[in-house]
Design a protein around this motif. Structure first.
Motif, short mmCIF file in Angstrom:
data_model
loop_
_atom_site.label_atom_id
_atom_site.label_comp_id
_atom_site.label_asym_id
_atom_site.label_seq_id
_atom_site.Cartn_x
_atom_site.Cartn_y
_atom_site.Cartn_z
N TRP A 85 4.20 10.18 4.33
CA TRP A 85 2.25 9.62 3.96
C TRP A 85 2.37 8.18 4.41
CZ3 TRP A 85 -0.12 9.95 -1.31
CH2 TRP A 85 -1.79 9.44 -1.02
N ASP A 86 3.59 7.53 4.10
CA ASP A 86 3.30 6.11 4.29
C ASP A 86 3.44 5.64 5.87
OD1 ASP A 86 3.39 3.18 3.43
OD2 ASP A 86 5.66 3.31 4.20
N VAL A 87 4.29 6.35 6.52
CA VAL A 87 4.38 6.28 7.98
C VAL A 87 2.88 6.62 8.48
CG1 VAL A 87 5.58 6.98 10.07
CG2 VAL A 87 6.85 6.52 8.12
N SER A 88 2.54 7.56 8.23
CA SER A 88 1.13 8.08 8.75
C SER A 88 0.01 6.95 8.46
CB SER A 88 0.76 9.43 8.33
OG SER A 88 0.73 9.44 7.06
N LEU A 89 -0.07 6.45 7.33
CA LEU A 89 -0.84 5.48 7.03
C LEU A 89 -0.55 4.50 7.92
CD1 LEU A 89 -0.96 5.40 2.77
CD2 LEU A 89 -2.73 6.19 4.49
N HIS A 90 0.27 3.82 8.04
CA HIS A 90 0.56 2.61 8.83
C HIS A 90 0.16 2.82 10.28
CE1 HIS A 90 2.36 -0.10 6.03
NE2 HIS A 90 3.05 0.70 5.57
N ILE A 91 0.48 4.27 10.74
CA ILE A 91 -0.08 4.61 12.25
C ILE A 91 -1.50 4.67 12.30
CG2 ILE A 91 -0.05 6.51 13.86
CD1 ILE A 91 3.15 6.93 13.16
N GLY A 92 -2.04 5.23 11.22
CA GLY A 92 -3.43 5.62 11.37
C GLY A 92 -4.24 4.57 10.78
N GLN A 93 -4.00 3.43 9.98
CA GLN A 93 -4.84 2.42 9.47
C GLN A 93 -4.10 1.05 9.59
OE1 GLN A 93 -5.94 3.92 5.69
NE2 GLN A 93 -4.38 2.30 4.67
N GLY A 94 -2.91 0.83 10.00
CA GLY A 94 -2.33 -0.45 10.08
C GLY A 94 -1.53 -0.87 8.68
N ARG A 95 -1.60 -2.32 8.72
CA ARG A 95 -0.81 -2.83 7.50
C ARG A 95 -1.56 -2.65 6.37
NH1 ARG A 95 -3.04 -7.50 10.14
NH2 ARG A 95 -4.50 -8.59 8.81
N ASP A 96 -0.91 -2.69 5.07
CA ASP A 96 -1.64 -2.75 3.87
C ASP A 96 -1.34 -3.97 2.96
OD1 ASP A 96 1.38 -2.90 2.48
OD2 ASP A 96 1.41 -0.84 3.09
N GLU A 97 -2.15 -4.14 2.05
CA GLU A 97 -2.06 -5.26 1.23
C GLU A 97 -1.16 -5.68 0.43
OE1 GLU A 97 -5.95 -5.64 -0.52
OE2 GLU A 97 -7.14 -5.64 1.42
N GLY A 98 -0.13 -4.67 0.22
CA GLY A 98 1.11 -4.78 -0.67
C GLY A 98 1.41 -3.53 -1.18
N PRO A 99 2.73 -3.50 -1.98
CA PRO A 99 3.03 -2.33 -2.26
C PRO A 99 2.14 -1.61 -3.11
CG PRO A 99 4.27 -4.29 -3.27
CD PRO A 99 3.34 -4.78 -2.24
N LEU A 100 1.40 -2.19 -3.96
CA LEU A 100 0.41 -1.43 -4.98
C LEU A 100 -0.83 -1.20 -4.20
CD1 LEU A 100 0.82 -3.69 -8.14
CD2 LEU A 100 2.30 -1.70 -7.44
N ALA A 101 -1.14 -1.48 -2.98
CA ALA A 101 -2.35 -1.27 -2.46
C ALA A 101 -2.19 0.03 -1.55
CB ALA A 101 -2.90 -2.38 -1.64
N ASN A 102 -1.07 0.66 -1.45
CA ASN A 102 -0.68 1.74 -0.67
C ASN A 102 -0.49 3.08 -1.64
OD1 ASN A 102 0.48 3.59 1.18
ND2 ASN A 102 1.17 2.31 2.66
#
Length: 620
Positions: A85-102
């Motif tokens: 899920w994390d890999v797909s999130l980075h591919i689909g929407q880019g970086r996150d704002e930190g470990p608690l934002a994902n």
């Protein structure tokens, strides 16, 4: 030290409050675990031992095996779901704002922490017993099973990757790639922990509460599933290829498949006997398939596929019929050779049909030059692991050390070759865009592209494609972010361009050039790996300006990493990244050494006490 301790910029690591929250939570959980361990070791509580022993009765295993493995199964599936899920999130929407934002990070963190706890349970549970002849002495009357120590060590190694990952991003920016060194710590520790699980199960199998009670088919299937977990764990390094967004040369994918398949399948076939490899690849397919459905259609993220391994399993089963299997290391090496040739050809039929990037015929000479040595080494290592798990006599120390060191060196050389690439000088592309039907009011385009020089790409390249990614995921994830707009391709669109003449290509479908999309022309032919931006949005968080998608433009090809890893910072001293990567490499080699040492210790200790079971006799 100031860049590490100060609050990071938007593209350079988590906010310190998130780091403090995570550190505090981890400290509290660790303190609770230590308190329970103290109460158990001083016999002030009995519920932990009672629960473990009751679970052990189901499979006729000691409680110090049954409970840790039960916890491990739950936690590793949780971590795997979070990881994909994390890999797909980075591919689909880019970086996150930190470990608690994902949201995916919660699954990963919980999974990895309980992986460590599972190993620690195996260490603290034994009270009045020495858990087998290979156990490590902690105090005068406290011994820990090797498998538990290795599980805890692998879990700790993976957990350390979390804080180091934030430090890495503060130093070098958010390099959105699976193969960042700290990312490899996270997935490598979790994947290699399966070897510790197999060793712990062996220790329990040879120390049954009821020695006269034979294991039935259920336990054989459960052990096959454990090897299925191993093949999944060793496959995590391929996940960028599974999503169709590899940031390295395509020739690495078959090499990684050969490495995972030969180690896991050869060890399983030698240990469990006939049919075990088919059982484990079916199990791996079901687990990966369920996760893919949950993450893709379920959570509205980009789709992913995965290696089938069935063709290689058939190769392993057929070669196990040879008398050479009585010489396991030689048989493993031969099986690795055939798996890396005929087996990979069978696997290529699945890859060509299901994956975004098929394997072109032009790639096969280098593919075989890399995969064959790795397959031979992986097969020999898999057979060596099978010897340990069967309680048979190991080769002389010099031989087994040479096998392990040789396998590491061969894999390192093949990987280094796969990472080498060329960026052509003075190469450009002229791009003419035509508007297509908009999606959600956003601009969609098709392209006609002319490469210069015209012979930049041969007749059979790995890819000439338009990649558009990080444009936003589906509606379910949009609610998490406060944006319910459905994006094309769930945040990922890949268009393999059609060749219409020397150096001339056309689109086969529209790609987006609006919003947060990053649209890139990518070229990969042999060692040539390069790209140029078609559209890049303004990104104030990293101080980047917009790269406009004009109706016609000519731009130079550049190193692909500068386009795909836009948030990455190149401002640090030139020696810092190699030094940091070398430190991670040393830690990884220490983990491999620990697993090898533990397997050898168990193999030597149990050599005279192991008794072949019916499945082992089938092999002979």
């Amino acid at each position: 030290m100031r860049p590490v301790l100060a609050r990071g910029p938007e593209g350079g690591g988590a906010a310190l409050d998130q780091v403090i929250i995570l550190t505090g939570a981890a400290t509290l959980i660790a303190a609770g675990l230590m308190w329970v361990a103290y109460l158990h070791r001083t016999r002030r509580i009995t519920w932990l031992k009672t629960a473990a022993d009751r679970l052990g009765q189901l499979g006729n295993r000691p409680g110090w095996v049954a409970l840790p493995i039960g916890v491990f199964i739950t936690t590793i599936l949780t971590a795997m779901l979070g990881f994909i899920w994390d890999v797909s999130l980075h591919i689909g929407q880019g970086r996150d704002e930190g470990p608690l934002a994902n949201p995916a990070h919660y699954f990963i963190m919980v999974g990895l922490f309980f992986l460590f706890i599972a190993g620690m349970l195996a260490i603290i549970l034994p009270l009045d017993e020495k858990p087998g002849p290979a156990a490590i002495r902690i105090t005068r009357n406290w011994h820990a099973p090797i498998g538990g120590v290795l599980m805890a060590g692998a879990g700790l190694y993976a957990l350390i990757g979390f804080p180091l990952d934030d430090i890495w991003h503060r130093l070098f920016g958010q390099d959105v790639t699976l193969w960042g060194p700290t990312h490899l710590m996270l997935i490598g520790g979790a994947g290699l922990s399966l070897i510790g699980v197999l060793l712990l199960e062996l220790e329990g199998r040879l120390d049954k509460p009821d020695p006269d009670r034979a294991d039935g088919p259920f336990m054989w299937i459960a052990r096959s599933f454990a090897f299925g977990g191993l093949v999944i764990g060793l496959s995590v390094f391929q996940v960028e290829f599974d999503f169709g967004v590899p940031q390295f040369r395509l020739v690495l994918q078959p090499m990684l498949i050969a490495a995972a398949a030969t180690v896991a399948l050869v060890a399983a076939r030698y240990t469990l006997g006939r049919g075990s490899t088919v059982i484990l690849v079916v199990f791996a397919f079901l687990v990966r398939g369920i996760i893919a459905v949950l993450v893709g259609p379920g959570l509205g993220a980009p789709y992913n596929v995965f290696p089938l391994y069935l063709g290689i399993a058939v190769v392993v089963e057929l070669l196990a019929l040879l008398p050479l299997i009585r010489k396991p290391v030689w048989w493993g090496a031969l099986t690795g050779l055939v798996a890396a040739t005929a087996g990979l050809w069978l696997e290529s039929l699945w890859v060509d049909r299901m994956f975004v990037d098929p394997w072109p015929a032009s790639m096969w000479p280098e593919l075989l030059a890399m995969a064959v040595p790795v397959g031979i080494a992986g097969g020999a290592l898999g057979a060596l692991l099978g010897v340990v798990l069967c309680g048979e006599q190991l080769p002389r120390p010099a031989i087994r050390r040479a096998l392990v060191i040789g396998a590491v060196l061969i894999t390192a050389v093949a990987t280094a070759n796969g990472l080498r690439h060329d960026v052509p000088e003075n190469a450009t592309a002229t791009v003419r865009l035509q508007d297509a039907e908009p999606v959600n009011g956003g601009r969609m385009v098709t392209a006609e592209i002319t490469l210069a020089p015209a012979d930049l790409v041969g007749d059979d390249p790995e890819w000439v494609q338009l990649l558009a990614w990080q444009g936003g995921t589906g509606q379910l994830l949009g609610r998490w972010r406060g944006d319910e707009t459905e994006s094309p391709g769930r945040g990922l669109v890949v268009d393999h361009l059609r060749r219409v003449g020397p150096g001339q290509y056309q689109s086969t479908k529209p790609v987006p050039v609006y919003g947060t999309w990053k649209t890139v022309l990518r070229v990969h032919d042999g060692r040539v790996l390069t790209a140029l931006p078609v559209f890049m949005p303004a990104d104030p968080g990293i101080g980047a300006t917009e790269v406009a998608a004009d109706n016609q433009f000519t731009r130079p090809f550049v190193s692909e990493v500068t386009v795909l890893q836009r948030e990455r910072s190149f401002d640090s001293p030139g020696w810092l990244m190699p030094a940091a990567s070398l430190l991670v490499l040393v830690c990884s080699l220490l983990l491999i050494w620990a697993l090898s040492w533990g397997a050898a210790r168990i193999g030597l200790a149990y050599r005279r006490t192991a008794h072949p079971e019916p499945a082992d006799l089938v092999r002979q």
